[in-house]
Design a protein around this motif. Structure first.
Motif, PDB file in Angstrom:
ATOM      1  N   GLU A  76       0.843  -1.210   0.000  1.00 50.77           N
ATOM      2  CA  GLU A  76       0.000   0.000   0.000  1.00 50.77           C
ATOM      3  C   GLU A  76       0.879   1.261   0.000  1.00 50.77           C
ATOM      4  OE1 GLU A  76      -3.595   0.616   0.368  1.00 50.77           O
ATOM      5  OE2 GLU A  76      -3.644  -1.377  -0.543  1.00 50.77           O
TER       6      GLU A  76
ATOM      7  N   LYS B 147       3.907   1.551  -1.052  1.00 48.39           N
ATOM      8  CA  LYS B 147       4.620   1.661  -2.326  1.00 48.39           C
ATOM      9  C   LYS B 147       3.732   2.329  -3.388  1.00 48.39           C
ATOM     10  CE  LYS B 147       7.577  -1.174  -5.235  1.00 48.39           C
ATOM     11  NZ  LYS B 147       8.012  -2.537  -5.563  1.00 48.39           N
ATOM     12  N   GLU B 148       2.453   1.862  -3.407  1.00 53.17           N
ATOM     13  CA  GLU B 148       1.508   2.450  -4.363  1.00 53.17           C
ATOM     14  C   GLU B 148       1.264   3.939  -4.057  1.00 53.17           C
ATOM     15  OE1 GLU B 148      -2.044   0.131  -4.315  1.00 53.17           O
ATOM     16  OE2 GLU B 148      -1.061  -1.683  -5.145  1.00 53.17           O
TER      17      GLU B 148
ATOM     18  N   GLU C 213       3.298   6.032  -2.482  1.00 53.60           N
ATOM     19  CA  GLU C 213       4.500   6.822  -2.820  1.00 53.60           C
ATOM     20  C   GLU C 213       4.600   7.042  -4.331  1.00 53.60           C
ATOM     21  OE1 GLU C 213       7.614   4.584  -1.062  1.00 53.60           O
ATOM     22  OE2 GLU C 213       7.230   5.342   0.972  1.00 53.60           O
ATOM     23  N   ALA C 214       4.144   6.018  -5.076  1.00 54.77           N
ATOM     24  CA  ALA C 214       4.130   6.164  -6.543  1.00 54.77           C
ATOM     25  C   ALA C 214       3.164   7.274  -6.967  1.00 54.77           C
ATOM     26  CB  ALA C 214       3.744   4.837  -7.193  1.00 54.77           C
ATOM     27  N   ASP C 215       2.006   7.309  -6.266  1.00 54.87           N
ATOM     28  CA  ASP C 215       1.024   8.384  -6.573  1.00 54.87           C
ATOM     29  C   ASP C 215       1.608   9.765  -6.247  1.00 54.87           C
ATOM     30  OD1 ASP C 215      -0.774   6.529  -7.479  1.00 54.87           O
ATOM     31  OD2 ASP C 215      -1.857   6.375  -5.571  1.00 54.87           O
ATOM     32  N   TYR C 216       2.364   9.845  -5.127  1.00 55.24           N
ATOM     33  CA  TYR C 216       3.008  11.109  -4.742  1.00 55.24           C
ATOM     34  C   TYR C 216       3.959  11.615  -5.836  1.00 55.24           C
ATOM     35  CZ  TYR C 216       1.604  12.301   0.029  1.00 55.24           C
ATOM     36  OH  TYR C 216       0.904  12.719   1.121  1.00 55.24           O
ATOM     37  N   LYS C 217       4.667  10.685  -6.367  1.00 52.93           N
ATOM     38  CA  LYS C 217       5.663  11.081  -7.371  1.00 52.93           C
ATOM     39  C   LYS C 217       5.016  11.684  -8.626  1.00 52.93           C
ATOM     40  CE  LYS C 217       9.265   7.885  -5.957  1.00 52.93           C
ATOM     41  NZ  LYS C 217      10.001   6.665  -6.285  1.00 52.93           N
ATOM     42  N   LYS C 218       3.806  11.239  -8.891  1.00 52.73           N
ATOM     43  CA  LYS C 218       3.084  11.741 -10.074  1.00 52.73           C
ATOM     44  C   LYS C 218       2.602  13.179  -9.876  1.00 52.73           C
ATOM     45  CE  LYS C 218       1.509   7.187 -11.486  1.00 52.73           C
ATOM     46  NZ  LYS C 218       0.338   6.330 -11.594  1.00 52.73           N
TER      47      LYS C 218
ATOM     48  N   HIS D  15      -0.772   8.029   4.247  1.00 51.16           N
ATOM     49  CA  HIS D  15       0.628   7.607   4.275  1.00 51.16           C
ATOM     50  C   HIS D  15       1.138   7.487   5.706  1.00 51.16           C
ATOM     51  CE1 HIS D  15       5.011   8.209   4.070  1.00 51.16           C
ATOM     52  NE2 HIS D  15       4.931   7.503   2.920  1.00 51.16           N
TER      53      HIS D  15
END
Length: 572
Positions: free
Chosen positions: A394, A396-397, A399-404, A420
């Motif tokens: 969860e 990881k997903e 943090e991936a959204d944050y990066k976007k 988070h």
């Protein structure tokens, strides 16, 4: 069967005789000597007899019995002692002093015992007491009676007696002599008791029967060699005759009356022959030898008659053979049943031991609870690890959204930040819990406990399996025994039936004829029935309903024809 030899003599010097029979220097072979039953010494008896003699003649101080014993008893001294003790106590009782010694003769051909005993029984020495009241008349100065009015009682019944010196008087330590010991009947009794004792201890013995047996000729001192030889020959012939005649009477082959008459006739003939020579004659010896042969011939003839009378018939032999074969089969079956029963007992004992062993195994209930606790901890640990992996995924997903997102958009997406943080906290809590659990220790403990429990369970299961197998085997053996018992019943029943058939052949033949005639009747009836069936084969078969319809049709047609005839008659 050996003759019971016993004789007794009077002893006027009992002390000397006791010393003689027990003296190793004067006796060559002393096998056994016993004074166990002696309470008083022979010196006491000798002194008592000397003090109590009634005339100038010396009193008899004791008696001696000499008995012949089986020579083989020398090999078993314990049995020898048991036999002599048994004989002595049965004959003399246990309140009489006796001593015995067992000797061999010089040639060691005759084992015999000397038993010395007293005719008096032992008594307890007690103060003498008056048996009645005593009265004294002092005026007349003499003893008186109760009726005398002037008499005074001086001694009461039961009072202790005193002698003139004022000493207490005591009863004798020995009883009066028993008169049975000097009777002729007692001389026979000592022989009968010896025979009874020897027979009791499995040594066949008998008492000399003067009614049918020939007495032995006796030697006298200074006899010539010729006389000794003739005595030896005569006694040998007499012993052989006695053996044959006693055997004939005992086996009931010769009546007692005939044996008595035969003995009287032989003794008369021998006496007549001996009187001619005034000594033991050769003809007298020949008469005894001839009589032995006559008795043997008589026994043979009697046995032949008995054998012929009891000779089995062919039918009896066949029945005996049948019975023997059946008995052999039953014996084998019975032996098998006994062996099965013994094996069943052994199996039952083993099964019971297994059950006890199984019951004694520990249950390990607490250990099973501990295993459950460890398993729950391990499951919880595994569940938490799964949850950690899920939370990490969860994050990881997320943090991936944050990066976007762009920089200014991050502040707008506050919920993402909260989620988070929440996941981070949750992950931290789970990891702390996992770290606090020593999973290897729990797994190791669970494994050890489970192995311990499994070993006991396997042992219990194995014992249970072996126990079940044992009981199954017992069931099979019991079924086998039941089959054997049924087979025995069948064999017994079959034997009875076969014996009946052998004993009643006519009845069996009649039954066979009846069965044959019955079979013939049944066969004849079957043949006739078959013929009738074949005869009725070609004929049409109608049902009852068809027959009834046909009958109605016939009746209708007959009525119509009758009506037509009537009409025709009117028109004319």
């Amino acid at each position: 069967m050996a003759k019971a030899f016993a004789r007794q003599t009077k002893l006027k010097n009992v002390v000397g005789r006791s010393e003689y029979i027990s003296d190793n220097q004067r006796q060559e072979h002393i096998v056994l000597h016993s004074q166990e039953n002696m309470i008083h010494s022979w010196n006491e008896y000798a002194d008592y007899e000397k003090q109590n003699k009634k005339n100038k003649e010396e009193n008899i101080q004791g008696r001696e019995i000499i008995i012949a014993l089986p020579n083989e008893l020398d090999q078993d001294r314990e049995k020898l002692k048991e036999i002599v003790d048994d004989y002595s106590f049965n004959l003399l009782g246990d309140n009489r002093d006796f001593e015995y010694a067992v000797h061999w003769n010089k040639e060691k051909t005759n084992l015999h015992a000397h038993i010395i005993y007293s005719e008096r029984e032992r008594q307890k020495k007690e103060p003498k007491r008056y048996k009645r009241d005593y009265y004294y008349n002092y005026e007349e100065g003499k003893m008186s009676s109760k009726k005398d009015p002037e008499a005074v009682i001086t001694k009461h019944k039961g009072d202790i007696k005193y002698d003139k010196e004022g000493e207490i008087e005591y009863t004798d330590q020995f009883s009066k002599k028993d008169t049975q010991f000097k009777s002729r009947e007692y001389n026979e009794k000592i022989k009968e008791q010896l025979a009874e004792t020897l027979n009791k201890h499995d040594f066949k013995s008998r008492v000399f029967d003067s009614r049918i047996e020939l007495p032995q000729a006796k030697l006298y001192k200074g006899a010539s060699k010729d006389y000794k030889d003739k005595v030896s020959q005569s006694n040998k012939a007499r012993r052989e005759y006695n053996k044959e005649i006693v055997n004939a009477v005992d086996e009931k082959l010769m009546p007692m009356t005939i044996a008595i008459m035969r003995k009287e006739s032989i003794m008369k003939s021998v006496k007549e022959e001996n009187s001619k020579t005034k000594s033991i004659s050769s003809r007298g010896i020949e008469i005894i030898k001839e009589s032995v042969q006559e008795v043997k011939v008589y026994i043979r003839e009697k046995l032949e008659i008995i054998k012929e009378a009891f000779k089995p018939t062919p039918l009896e032999l066949e029945i005996k053979s049948l019975e023997d074969r059946t008995d052999e089969k039953i014996k084998n079956l019975s032996l098998s049943i006994a062996e099965n029963k013994a094996e069943m007992n052994n199996i039952f004992e083993r099964a019971s031991a297994m059950r006890e062993q199984r019951d004694q195994l520990p249950l390990y209930k607490e250990e099973e609870k501990q295993v459950k606790v460890h398993e729950d901890i391990i499951k919880s640990y595994e569940q938490m690890n799964r949850e950690i992996r899920y939370v990490k995924g969860e994050l990881k997903e997320l943090e991936a959204d944050y990066k976007k997102l762009k920089f200014y958009e991050i502040f707008k997406e506050k919920p993402l930040s909260i989620k988070h943080d929440k996941l981070k906290n949750e992950l931290e809590v789970l990891e702390n819990k996992v770290e606090s659990i020593n999973i290897n220790k729990h797994k190791s403990t669970r494994k050890n406990l489970q192995s311990k429990i499994n070993r006991v369970k396997n042992k219990r299961n194995k014992l249970y399996s072996e126990e079940r197998q044992a009981y199954n085997k017992m069931d099979r053996l019991e079924e086998s025994n039941e089959d054997h018992e049924k087979e025995i019943e069948k064999l017994v029943s079959s034997l009875k039936e076969k014996i009946f058939e052998l004993k009643n052949p006519e009845l069996v033949e009649k039954r066979k004829e009846e069965k044959t005639s019955m079979r013939e009747k049944i066969a004849s009836a079957k043949t006739k029935a078959k013929e009738r069936n074949e005869e009725t084969k070609g004929k049409p078969k109608f049902s009852i309903e068809e027959l009834q319809k046909n009958k109605k049709e016939i009746d209708r047609k007959q009525k119509l024809s009758k009506k037509k005839t009537r009409k025709g008659g009117i028109s004319r």
